[in-house]
Design a protein around this motif. Sequence first.
Motif, PDB file in Angstrom:
ATOM      1  N   TYR A 126      -2.313   7.475 -15.085  1.00 55.09           N
ATOM      2  CA  TYR A 126      -3.106   7.564 -14.206  1.00 55.09           C
ATOM      3  C   TYR A 126      -2.695   7.140 -12.843  1.00 55.09           C
ATOM      4  O   TYR A 126      -2.300   6.077 -12.752  1.00 55.09           O
ATOM      5  CB  TYR A 126      -4.277   6.771 -14.626  1.00 55.09           C
ATOM      6  CG  TYR A 126      -5.809   6.979 -13.783  1.00 55.09           C
ATOM      7  CD1 TYR A 126      -6.295   5.739 -13.236  1.00 55.09           C
ATOM      8  CD2 TYR A 126      -6.252   8.178 -13.763  1.00 55.09           C
ATOM      9  CE1 TYR A 126      -7.064   5.781 -12.300  1.00 55.09           C
ATOM     10  CE2 TYR A 126      -7.428   8.285 -12.842  1.00 55.09           C
ATOM     11  CZ  TYR A 126      -7.864   7.181 -12.318  1.00 55.09           C
ATOM     12  OH  TYR A 126      -9.026   7.133 -11.510  1.00 55.09           O
ATOM     13  N   ILE A 128      -3.586   6.661  -8.532  1.00 56.28           N
ATOM     14  CA  ILE A 128      -4.624   6.715  -7.432  1.00 56.28           C
ATOM     15  C   ILE A 128      -4.150   6.324  -6.228  1.00 56.28           C
ATOM     16  O   ILE A 128      -3.039   5.808  -5.904  1.00 56.28           O
ATOM     17  CB  ILE A 128      -5.697   5.420  -7.704  1.00 56.28           C
ATOM     18  CG1 ILE A 128      -6.323   5.281  -9.297  1.00 56.28           C
ATOM     19  CG2 ILE A 128      -6.862   5.406  -6.859  1.00 56.28           C
ATOM     20  CD1 ILE A 128      -6.669   3.991  -9.554  1.00 56.28           C
ATOM     21  N   TYR A 142      -5.255   4.903  -2.206  1.00 58.13           N
ATOM     22  CA  TYR A 142      -6.178   4.158  -1.616  1.00 58.13           C
ATOM     23  C   TYR A 142      -5.962   4.289  -0.137  1.00 58.13           C
ATOM     24  O   TYR A 142      -4.708   4.369   0.353  1.00 58.13           O
ATOM     25  CB  TYR A 142      -6.124   2.632  -2.146  1.00 58.13           C
ATOM     26  CG  TYR A 142      -6.746   2.572  -3.306  1.00 58.13           C
ATOM     27  CD1 TYR A 142      -5.750   2.362  -4.576  1.00 58.13           C
ATOM     28  CD2 TYR A 142      -8.095   2.332  -3.479  1.00 58.13           C
ATOM     29  CE1 TYR A 142      -6.514   2.087  -5.573  1.00 58.13           C
ATOM     30  CE2 TYR A 142      -8.526   1.976  -4.588  1.00 58.13           C
ATOM     31  CZ  TYR A 142      -7.959   1.993  -5.974  1.00 58.13           C
ATOM     32  OH  TYR A 142      -8.368   1.494  -6.943  1.00 58.13           O
ATOM     33  N   PRO A 187      -9.261  -1.823   0.606  1.00 62.39           N
ATOM     34  CA  PRO A 187      -8.854  -0.488   0.268  1.00 62.39           C
ATOM     35  C   PRO A 187     -10.058   0.453  -0.189  1.00 62.39           C
ATOM     36  O   PRO A 187     -11.015  -0.242  -0.905  1.00 62.39           O
ATOM     37  CB  PRO A 187      -7.890  -0.819  -1.110  1.00 62.39           C
ATOM     38  CG  PRO A 187      -7.289  -2.091  -0.691  1.00 62.39           C
ATOM     39  CD  PRO A 187      -8.460  -3.014  -0.191  1.00 62.39           C
ATOM     40  N   PHE A 228      -1.744   3.742   0.053  1.00 63.65           N
ATOM     41  CA  PHE A 228      -0.756   3.113  -0.914  1.00 63.65           C
ATOM     42  C   PHE A 228      -1.314   3.537  -2.132  1.00 63.65           C
ATOM     43  O   PHE A 228      -2.575   3.966  -2.287  1.00 63.65           O
ATOM     44  CB  PHE A 228      -0.622   1.745  -1.038  1.00 63.65           C
ATOM     45  CG  PHE A 228      -1.966   0.818  -1.312  1.00 63.65           C
ATOM     46  CD1 PHE A 228      -2.567   0.324  -0.051  1.00 63.65           C
ATOM     47  CD2 PHE A 228      -2.516   0.442  -2.333  1.00 63.65           C
ATOM     48  CE1 PHE A 228      -3.763  -0.396  -0.102  1.00 63.65           C
ATOM     49  CE2 PHE A 228      -3.808  -0.267  -2.608  1.00 63.65           C
ATOM     50  CZ  PHE A 228      -4.362  -0.591  -1.288  1.00 63.65           C
ATOM     51  N   LEU A 262      -1.206   3.348 -13.278  1.00 60.88           N
ATOM     52  CA  LEU A 262      -1.968   2.700 -14.356  1.00 60.88           C
ATOM     53  C   LEU A 262      -1.519   3.272 -15.694  1.00 60.88           C
ATOM     54  O   LEU A 262      -1.505   4.434 -15.899  1.00 60.88           O
ATOM     55  CB  LEU A 262      -3.340   2.772 -14.019  1.00 60.88           C
ATOM     56  CG  LEU A 262      -4.464   2.043 -15.145  1.00 60.88           C
ATOM     57  CD1 LEU A 262      -5.569   1.733 -14.194  1.00 60.88           C
ATOM     58  CD2 LEU A 262      -4.841   2.948 -16.270  1.00 60.88           C
ATOM     59  N   GLN A 308      -5.008  -2.263 -19.195  1.00 57.41           N
ATOM     60  CA  GLN A 308      -4.503  -1.186 -18.190  1.00 57.41           C
ATOM     61  C   GLN A 308      -4.521  -1.709 -16.943  1.00 57.41           C
ATOM     62  O   GLN A 308      -5.070  -1.620 -15.834  1.00 57.41           O
ATOM     63  CB  GLN A 308      -5.882  -0.186 -18.046  1.00 57.41           C
ATOM     64  CG  GLN A 308      -5.893   0.635 -19.165  1.00 57.41           C
ATOM     65  CD  GLN A 308      -7.325   1.390 -19.226  1.00 57.41           C
ATOM     66  OE1 GLN A 308      -8.120   1.156 -18.244  1.00 57.41           O
ATOM     67  NE2 GLN A 308      -7.267   2.785 -19.689  1.00 57.41           N
ATOM     68  N   LYS A 309      -3.138  -2.498 -16.990  1.00 60.14           N
ATOM     69  CA  LYS A 309      -2.582  -3.219 -15.788  1.00 60.14           C
ATOM     70  C   LYS A 309      -2.296  -2.166 -14.638  1.00 60.14           C
ATOM     71  O   LYS A 309      -1.735  -1.162 -14.794  1.00 60.14           O
ATOM     72  CB  LYS A 309      -1.341  -4.018 -16.184  1.00 60.14           C
ATOM     73  CG  LYS A 309      -0.719  -4.735 -14.761  1.00 60.14           C
ATOM     74  CD  LYS A 309       0.420  -5.362 -15.326  1.00 60.14           C
ATOM     75  CE  LYS A 309       1.270  -5.704 -14.198  1.00 60.14           C
ATOM     76  NZ  LYS A 309       0.699  -6.764 -13.173  1.00 60.14           N
ATOM     77  N   VAL A 310      -2.626  -2.369 -13.678  1.00 61.41           N
ATOM     78  CA  VAL A 310      -2.560  -1.402 -12.308  1.00 61.41           C
ATOM     79  C   VAL A 310      -1.437  -2.307 -11.354  1.00 61.41           C
ATOM     80  O   VAL A 310      -1.416  -3.386 -11.111  1.00 61.41           O
ATOM     81  CB  VAL A 310      -3.938  -1.569 -11.517  1.00 61.41           C
ATOM     82  CG1 VAL A 310      -3.744  -0.369 -10.159  1.00 61.41           C
ATOM     83  CG2 VAL A 310      -5.038  -1.028 -12.340  1.00 61.41           C
ATOM     84  N   PHE A 356       0.462  -1.805  -7.935  1.00 60.56           N
ATOM     85  CA  PHE A 356      -0.084  -1.136  -6.806  1.00 60.56           C
ATOM     86  C   PHE A 356       1.505  -0.994  -5.613  1.00 60.56           C
ATOM     87  O   PHE A 356       2.426  -1.796  -5.670  1.00 60.56           O
ATOM     88  CB  PHE A 356      -0.953  -1.932  -5.731  1.00 60.56           C
ATOM     89  CG  PHE A 356      -2.266  -2.125  -6.413  1.00 60.56           C
ATOM     90  CD1 PHE A 356      -2.438  -2.913  -7.191  1.00 60.56           C
ATOM     91  CD2 PHE A 356      -3.279  -1.137  -5.921  1.00 60.56           C
ATOM     92  CE1 PHE A 356      -3.839  -3.198  -7.664  1.00 60.56           C
ATOM     93  CE2 PHE A 356      -4.480  -1.085  -6.361  1.00 60.56           C
ATOM     94  CZ  PHE A 356      -4.736  -2.092  -7.392  1.00 60.56           C
ATOM     95  N   GLY A 357       1.652  -0.039  -4.937  1.00 62.38           N
ATOM     96  CA  GLY A 357       2.564   0.323  -3.816  1.00 62.38           C
ATOM     97  C   GLY A 357       2.447  -0.659  -2.884  1.00 62.38           C
ATOM     98  O   GLY A 357       1.405  -1.431  -2.505  1.00 62.38           O
ATOM     99  N   THR A 358       3.430  -0.707  -1.921  1.00 63.18           N
ATOM    100  CA  THR A 358       3.178  -1.425  -0.758  1.00 63.18           C
ATOM    101  C   THR A 358       2.536  -0.973   0.464  1.00 63.18           C
ATOM    102  O   THR A 358       2.331  -1.705   1.380  1.00 63.18           O
ATOM    103  CB  THR A 358       4.700  -2.112  -0.353  1.00 63.18           C
ATOM    104  OG1 THR A 358       5.526  -1.111  -0.154  1.00 63.18           O
ATOM    105  CG2 THR A 358       5.215  -3.266  -1.469  1.00 63.18           C
TER     106      THR A 358
END
Lengths: 113, 113
Positions: A32, A34, A36, A44, A89, A93, A99-101, A103-105
């Motif tokens: 999954y 996403i 933002y 975000p 960004f 997941l 379900q640790k998300v 994130f990109g920088t």
Amino acid sequence: GESVGLHLPTLSVQEGDNSIINCAYSNSASDYFIWYKQESGKGPQFIIDIRSNMDKRQGQRVTVLLNKTVKHLSLQIAATQPGDSAVYFCAELASGGYQKVTFGTGTKLQVIP
Amino acid sequence: DVKVTQSSRYLVKRTGEKVFLECVQDMDHENMFWYRQDPGLGLRLIYFSYDVKMKEKGDIPEGYSVSREKKERFSLILESASTNQTSMYLCASRRTPASETQYFGPGTRLLVL
């Protein structure tokens, strides 16, 4: 370790042109994704998401493409407007458990009027 | 629409002070999260909570604690603020683990002198 990264830290686009923001992910278990948008001084904001059983999803002026073969995600913004200027960004997941998300920088999109 | 609010947009504290950051969501979400956001590092998870009175450590819990006495409120506590805790702090909530999208608050920019 696993990571979510962006190829270009800053992207400048002429108003009215299309924008493409890229994201690479490394966790093959991620299913999954996403995108933002974060405007200056704000939190975000969810734009669009896609599941791994899809390779394309469209929203209003935005399209997300998923290439699981090369673990690549992109966000396309059509007819870019000054209000699109922000940091974008991606997040990935993996289903199951908490379900640790990850994130990109982020990539900063600058729209030139 | 989901609304996540944070008690302060900007805070200035001195080293050694105890700092409370409050987050409230109005959509009866079970899960709540605290992140910090630093340039070049993206969003890093400090703590999260599955439900009232439940908490789990994230990736960088050292120097922080949390409290979730009511479903709508999730507090982040810096027991003794240090300069390396100067950052943007973002709260997020989501409905359940099965609902992947997290909704973010506007952020609190904390400066520790």
